[in-house]
Design an enzyme around this catalytic site. Structure first.
Site, PDB file in Angstrom:
ATOM      1  N   LYS A   1       0.714  -1.283  -0.056  1.00  0.00           N
ATOM      2  CA  LYS A   1      -0.062   0.010  -0.094  1.00  0.00           C
ATOM      3  C   LYS A   1       0.854   1.199  -0.163  1.00  0.00           C
ATOM      4  O   LYS A   1       1.827   1.365   0.846  1.00  0.00           O
ATOM      5  CB  LYS A   1      -0.802   0.020   1.094  1.00  0.00           C
TER       6      LYS A   1
HETATM    7  O1  G3P Z   1      -7.411   2.295   5.544  1.00  0.00           O
HETATM    8  C1  G3P Z   1      -7.705   3.193   5.038  1.00  0.00           C
HETATM    9  C2  G3P Z   1      -9.211   4.040   5.258  1.00  0.00           C
HETATM   10  O2  G3P Z   1     -10.161   2.865   5.327  1.00  0.00           O
HETATM   11  C3  G3P Z   1      -9.128   4.831   6.527  1.00  0.00           C
HETATM   12  O3  G3P Z   1     -10.529   4.905   7.057  1.00  0.00           O
HETATM   13  O4  G3P Z   1     -11.895   5.733   8.803  1.00  0.00           O
HETATM   14  O5  G3P Z   1      -9.512   6.637   8.627  1.00  0.00           O
HETATM   15  O6  G3P Z   1     -10.903   7.334   7.258  1.00  0.00           O
HETATM   16  P1  G3P Z   1     -10.645   6.321   8.033  1.00  0.00           P
END
Ligand code: G3P
Length: 215
Positions: free
Chosen positions: A83
């Protein structure tokens, strides 16, 4: 649409994998930090729990260092995906890793032009952050639709991972918008199982059976 879990918590991943619903896992440095364990060991453990793409994120900011980190992550297990953040050095690293046959997931994607850059560099997966766009009054699901159209029109190979999912409506809207995958936090995956009519319907079925047959 395939479901991934967005988590580095081994118990949560195991529980959802046991239910048979998971096609992969995504992690990020914040999720890893929450667990406070050795990142390499956690990635190895995850790969032993779920047979599908497992995204491990690099933390370097220079392309050559990202490539080094990426090679290390990819060597942990055949299912590992590297990633990489959506920055110029990241895109350069995606190109290099793609040439080496290593799969990548470009993260922190917020616009169609960023998605186009990632596709052109050969990204395997693209992760638009639906919830974080909604947070700043932009249309996260609309971006998924636009990226899907672009991939289909131009014949790119990348798959969209709908990320930053905040509720079960985001899951449903991701399906309609054409995401190939949604990566969903544990608590929201659990909520996706529920409906009050499922509960009341099951209760009535079992009561009717009990009344009729007494067992
Ligand atoms: O892993 C990346 C993404 O899904 C992060 O989500 O909730 O931290 O905006 P969030």
């Amino acid at each position: 649409m395939k479901l991934f879990i967005d988590s580095a918590n081994l118990e949560h991943i195991r529980e959802m994998a046991d239910l048979g619903i998971l096609a992969g896992v995504t992690t990020n440095p914040s999720l890893m930090a929450k667990e406070g364990k050795d990142v390499t060991s956690v990635l190895r453990e995850i790969a032993s729990l779920v047979d599908g793409p497992i995204s491990g994120e690099v933390i370097s900011l220079k392309a050559d260092e990202m490539v080094e980190e990426g090679r290390h992550i990819a060597a942990l297990h055949p299912n590992m995906v590297v990633k990489i953040p959506m920055i110029p050095e990241g895109i350069k690293a995606v190109k290099q890793l793609t040439e080496e046959g290593i799969r990548t997931n470009v993260t922190l994607v917020f616009t169609l032009s960023q998605a186009l850059l990632a596709c052109n560099a050969g990204a395997t997966y693209i992760s638009p952050f639906v919830g974080r766009l909604d947070d700043i009054q932009f249309d996260g699901i609309g971006l998924i639709e636009e990226i899907r159209d672009m991939i289909d029109v131009f014949g790119f190979n990348a798959e969209i991972i709908s990320a930053s999912i905040r509720n079960t409506k985001h899951i449903q809207d991701s399906i309609r918008a054409g995401a190939h995958i949604a990566t969903v936090p544990y608590e929201i995956l659990k909520k996706a199982f529920n409906h009050p009519l499922t509960d009341s319907g099951l209760k009535a079925f079992l009561e009717d059976h009990q009344k009729a047959f007494g067992k």
